[in-house]
Design an enzyme around this catalytic site. Structure first.
Site, short mmCIF file in Angstrom:
data_model
loop_
_atom_site.label_atom_id
_atom_site.label_comp_id
_atom_site.label_asym_id
_atom_site.label_seq_id
_atom_site.Cartn_x
_atom_site.Cartn_y
_atom_site.Cartn_z
N CYS A 87 37.23 41.74 35.13
CA CYS A 87 38.43 42.55 35.02
C CYS A 87 38.22 43.99 35.44
O CYS A 87 39.18 44.74 35.61
CB CYS A 87 38.95 42.52 33.59
SG CYS A 87 39.43 40.88 33.06
N HIS A 95 26.75 49.55 34.18
CA HIS A 95 26.44 48.13 34.20
C HIS A 95 25.41 47.83 33.13
O HIS A 95 24.29 48.35 33.17
CB HIS A 95 25.90 47.73 35.58
CG HIS A 95 26.10 46.27 35.89
ND1 HIS A 95 25.74 45.26 35.02
CD2 HIS A 95 26.65 45.66 36.98
CE1 HIS A 95 26.05 44.08 35.56
NE2 HIS A 95 26.59 44.29 36.74
N HIS A 117 46.42 61.78 30.42
CA HIS A 117 46.85 60.38 30.33
C HIS A 117 45.65 59.44 30.33
O HIS A 117 44.64 59.71 30.99
CB HIS A 117 47.75 60.02 31.51
CG HIS A 117 48.90 60.96 31.68
ND1 HIS A 117 49.97 61.00 30.83
CD2 HIS A 117 49.12 61.91 32.62
CE1 HIS A 117 50.81 61.94 31.23
NE2 HIS A 117 50.32 62.51 32.31
N HIS A 119 42.23 49.34 30.07
CA HIS A 119 42.47 47.96 30.51
C HIS A 119 43.09 47.15 29.37
O HIS A 119 42.56 47.10 28.26
CB HIS A 119 41.14 47.34 30.94
CG HIS A 119 41.19 45.85 31.09
ND1 HIS A 119 42.12 45.21 31.87
CD2 HIS A 119 40.44 44.87 30.55
CE1 HIS A 119 41.92 43.90 31.81
NE2 HIS A 119 40.91 43.67 31.01
N HIS A 130 52.16 44.23 26.19
CA HIS A 130 53.34 43.58 25.63
C HIS A 130 54.23 42.97 26.72
O HIS A 130 54.65 41.82 26.64
CB HIS A 130 54.14 44.60 24.81
CG HIS A 130 55.31 44.01 24.11
ND1 HIS A 130 56.59 43.99 24.63
CD2 HIS A 130 55.40 43.39 22.91
CE1 HIS A 130 57.41 43.39 23.78
NE2 HIS A 130 56.72 43.02 22.73
N ASN A 187 47.75 40.26 29.71
CA ASN A 187 46.50 40.68 30.33
C ASN A 187 46.51 40.24 31.79
O ASN A 187 46.28 39.07 32.10
CB ASN A 187 45.31 40.05 29.57
CG ASN A 187 43.97 40.39 30.21
OD1 ASN A 187 43.91 41.02 31.27
ND2 ASN A 187 42.89 39.98 29.58
#
Lengths: 448, 459
Positions: free
Chosen positions: B187, B266, B350, B354, B383, B387
């Site tokens: 993702c 990572h 802002h 994810h 919402h 995802n």
């Protein structure tokens, strides 16, 4: 994929089995769900009237047949898109059942949607319609019932079957608890409207509920009305087991034949006019009385459209009269004209009695109405053939009521070319009476 | 007297001249070398090209792909008839997921059971990717022939030819295009794609790059019983985004954002982190993605590492000082001192976290001590869209713009987590005042947001 049609809630055990050749011609079945495109129901609660609950064990199965090229180029995705738009306006039908703390069922309008079944047929539409087996129509519409898992049982199932020639059938299964046949057909015709982007101003609603305060004062409750058969509690599986396998046969009665029947019935009373529906009722009643050899039927139920109370945009069970006609002697012993007279004048509307019987105690009994007595339902005016897709009417519409009592049900339907062209008659009887009935009908009244 | 110099005098003069020429040569040589040195230093340390995000576009699934809670549970209970415990588990997940009733799954997933196959996956890919790119072309007036770099990331579906080749084919892109297809990177691959685009735009002056980020759901479906493997498909929904990045100075005033930093972390060298999101076969041979119980802890750790790198780049001096002093104090004075968590609200206006799940957003909100307004974009995206994997950051950014909250100079921090385990950050600076966009996926519903999302939705 067939296993998802839940063998335990199929009615096949109560119905005559279709020949295996016909059954094998249906293949490639897949099941999906179509929901309203927009949030429509908002989890609203839809209460059910006593009449609705009285009808809950019955299901309407309607199959529309369309010739090619009506659906040509209409991919499944495009068809589903029209359905999403349609269902935005009919959120009640997309809900699922729940039970209140009292045990009374209600519909939770949670946008669960309608079940869509896609299938293919190895035969062409003409080959299919020419097949003699009347039970073939049952393969083109789902035979699912509500339950045992009510929360996950769709109220409406639509089966789309593609024929080899490009023709298509649309089989709609409608839980009668939502409303009568006129309501069902009205609902389906909204889809035809949605296909041409014509939408109703208001969503489909259920009829206003009357107060169901029951008469607790009455120490001696009335016995159940004769138009009703109380069955053993069904719990959450809304179907009944029957001792008999029921079979449905359809036949066409042309205007000429109707005129002849009317003449036969009226006999020398040249100034009398017998309406078509009552005419058909009397004929079939007498035939069955003969088949049943004097053991009945001594009461019949007549269901008709109550035009005065029927409103557009409403689905309801309140706008169909349930008239009971009693006889003291077997119908065989009456003249046909007398039967017609009884049906026209002596049918007692039992709706109030049924409602009272349902609400009388907190037990919420389970009833069969259709088939409790030999039942005649007048659907001649139901707008089946207004279901136009791309300007094309269906070439034929087959309709029957599923899960009925053993006394039998007769539906009088419009013919494909309209009421001026005669009637289609759909007769559901115990399997072991059908052959004899057909033979008596043929011998006594020359109807094939 | 001819002014012929006597030979010895001339010779001396020549020597002197030569000597002076030699001196001059040395000078000149030194001078030239210094010029060369300074030039080299100058050109070597030439400031990198500014990478602009000219605009981006998110795919809006049609309402016909909607899956309300009730339908989702109905399908699961019918398809998993022999696994009632699994169904109960999925119901519990959905009730607490933070998803709404309008999220969408692709057509094949609406079947009972779903029928994942390559053709359906290709159809879905074409629908999502082409819609997003078409929209991007429409808003930016970018022409296919002007695309120099194409990077596409899609974690689970990687056919041959690749999805990036599919884009080249559809839009007839140039034969010398630099195209890349990233798969299997989870993702957080959207930010990896942006990082790659940035590196390429540093190497290639005057170039345009299109980055497409998506996840395709029609190819994979877990049929087994393992609860940890049932979870991902409860939350994954359809989504895609297409970005137009450029280093051309002509976009200086038009571009919405400037890319300021990309920080990639990572944790794959740690075995636990490496295995915490793991695609595998279960005992019955069904393929699914296994999520380990340590996932949130590992996410927290990777976020800490990412913050340690990004902090010094973005925090104001005061925060850096505080952090340094606490760090020194803990190391040399008293290890019991609580580590100082810098206040990133001073560095950013802002935040786009994810929308991997409610727990992810909760965890990051807690770690960074963010208010509910700061995580509103993330929660509302979860919402409304669910995802959507790597593209969720862009739906969140679009939410902020659609609310009219994005002003010139505002700094945005996008944080993504993904298998590996990776935590990747991108920092953008808003380049100009942004009007409420007319083509955003929030267009028809922004007025309904924000909504209150209960802890548990009773199904």
């Amino acid at each position: 994929m067939l296993k998802y049609l839940s063998p335990q809630n199929c009615l096949s055990k109560g119905k005559k089995m279709v020949s295996s050749k016909i059954q094998n011609s249906i293949y490639n079945i897949s099941i999906s769900t179509v929901v309203p495109g927009l949030m429509s129901g908002h989890d609203a609660v839809q209460e059910l009237s006593a009449m609705d609950l009285a009808m809950k064990l019955h299901y309407l199965r309607i199959v529309y047949y369309f010739k090619t090229p009506t659906f040509d180029g209409f991919t499944i995705l495009k068809i589903k898109e029209t359905m999403f738009n349609w269902l935005n306006h009919t959120y009640i039908t997309c809900g699922r059942f729940r039970r209140a703390d009292s045990g009374r069922p209600f519909i939770k309008c949670n946008d669960s949607g309608v079940r869509v079944i896609e299938a293919k047929c190895r035969l062409s539409l003409d080959e299919w319609l020419e097949t003699k087996d009347d039970s073939k129509h049952e393969l083109l519409v789902s035979n699912q019932v509500l339950g045992p898992d009510l929360a996950y049982s769709p109220l409406i199932l639509v089966q789309l079957t593609d024929f080899k020639c490009g023709g298509k059938s649309v089989g709609v299964s409608w839980a009668h608890v939502l409303g009568d046949a006129f309501s069902a057909v009205g609902f389906i015709n909204l889809w035809a409207q949605a296909m041409i982007h014509s939408y109703p101003a208001q969503p489909l609603t259920m009829a206003q509920q009357h107060n169901w305060a029951c008469d607790l004062q009455n120490p001696k409750p009335n016995p159940y009305p004769l138009s009703v058969k109380r069955v053993d509690p069904v719990g959450d599986l809304w179907s009944t087991t029957s001792n008999f396998k029921m079979e449905t046969a359809s036949f066409y009665v042309s205007t000429t034949e109707l005129t002849r029947l009317q003449a036969q019935i009226c006999g020398k009373k040249v100034d009398q006019k017998v309406p078509e529906f009552e005419c058909i009722c009397a004929v079939i009643w007498q035939c069955l009385a003969k088949v049943r050899n004097g053991s009945g039927p001594k009461a019949v139920t007549i269901c008709r459209n109550d035009v005065k109370t029927r409103d557009k945009g409403i689905i309801t069970n309140e706008s169909q009269t349930i008239g009971l006609v009693k006889t003291d002697i077997s119908a065989q012993d009456y003249k046909p004209f007398e039967l017609v007279s009884l049906i026209m004048n002596k049918a007692e509307d039992e709706r109030m009695k049924i409602k009272e019987a349902m609400d009388r105690d907190n037990e919420l009994p389970d009833f069969l109405i259709y088939g409790a007595n030999l039942t005649f339902v007048d659907l001649s005016d139901a707008p089946f053939y207004e279901m136009e897709v791309r300007g094309q009417k269906p070439v034929y519409v087959n309709c029957y009521i599923d899960n009925v009592g053993e006394e039998g049900v007769v539906l009088v339907l419009p013919s494909p070319k309209g009421c001026s062209d005669g009637r289609m008659v759909s007769v559901t009887l115990p399997e072991n009476q059908m052959a004899e009935f057909k033979s008596v009908l043929n011998e006594d009244w020359a109807i094939a | 007297m001819t002014a012929t110099l006597t030979q010895p005098a001339a010779y001396h003069i020549i020597i002197i001249i030569i000597k002076s020429i030699q001196l001059n040569t040395l000078h000149i040589l030194c001078f030239v070398l210094s010029i060369l040195f300074v030039s080299t230093v100058y050109f070597m340390s030439k400031p990198p090209s500014v990478v602009y995000l000219v605009d981006y576009s998110c795919y809006k699934p049609p309402a016909s792909f909607r899956v309300p809670f009730s339908t989702f549970m109905e399908h699961k209970s019918l398809a998993f008839k022999d696994n009632p415990k699994g169904v109960k588990f999925m119901k519990m997940i959905l009730e607490r997921s933070g998803l709404g009733e309008e999220t969408c799954v692709p057509h094949q997933t609406h079947y009972i059971p779903p029928n994942p196959n390559m053709e359906a996956a290709r159809d879905e890919a074409q629908l999502l990717i082409f819609s997003a790119i078409d929209n991007l072309f429409a808003t930016t007036a970018l022409k296919p022939k002007d695309i120099d770099i194409l990077i596409l990331n899609c974690g689970m579906f990687s056919p041959i030819p690749s999805l990036s080749a599919m884009v080249v084919n559809k839009y007839k892109l140039r034969s010398n295009i630099k195209s890349f297809n990233l798969s299997g990177m989870g993702c957080s691959a959207g930010i990896i794609a942006v990082d790659l685009a940035r590196d390429l735009l540093q190497a290639l002056p005057n170039s345009n790059a299109v980055v497409v980020t998506t996840e395709i759901l029609s190819h994979d479906y877990y049929k087994g019983k393992e609860r940890a493997m049932l979870l991902p498909f409860c939350l994954f929904r359809m989504g895609a985004a297409a970005l137009f990045l450029s280093n051309k100075p002509s976009y200086r005033s038009r571009a919405k954002y400037k890319l300021v930093h990309v920080v990639r972390t990572h944790k794959g060298s740690n075995d636990k982190a490496y295995g915490c999101i793991h695609q595998q076969e279960d005992v019955e041979g069904h393929v699914g993605v296994n999520l380990s119980k340590d996932l949130m802890a590992i996410a927290g750790e990777s976020l800490k590492t990412n913050i340690t790198t990004i902090g010094p780049l973005v925090l104001p001096a005061s925060e850096k000082l505080l952090f340094l002093l606490t760090h020194i104090g803990r190391k040399f004075y008293n290890p019991k001192w609580k580590p100082y968590v810098p206040d990133f609200k001073l560095a950013f206006e802002h935040f786009c976290i994810h929308a991997g799940g409610r727990a992810v957003i909760d965890e990051v909100q807690k770690s960074l001590r963010l208010s509910s307004e700061h995580v509103e974009a993330s929660r509302m995206t979860l919402h409304r869209f669910g995802n959507t994997s790597s593209s969720s950051l862009w739906y969140e950014l679009s939410y902020i713009e659609s609310k009219g909250r994005m002003k010139k100079g505002d700094r945005v921090w996008q944080i993504a987590f993904g298998s590996g385990f990776k935590c990747n950050s991108a920092v953008w600076k808003c380049n100009r005042n942004i009007e409420i966009p007319s083509n955003s996926p929030w267009e028809d519903c922004i007025d309904r947001y924000p909504v209150h999302i209960p802890e548990v939705v009773k199904l």
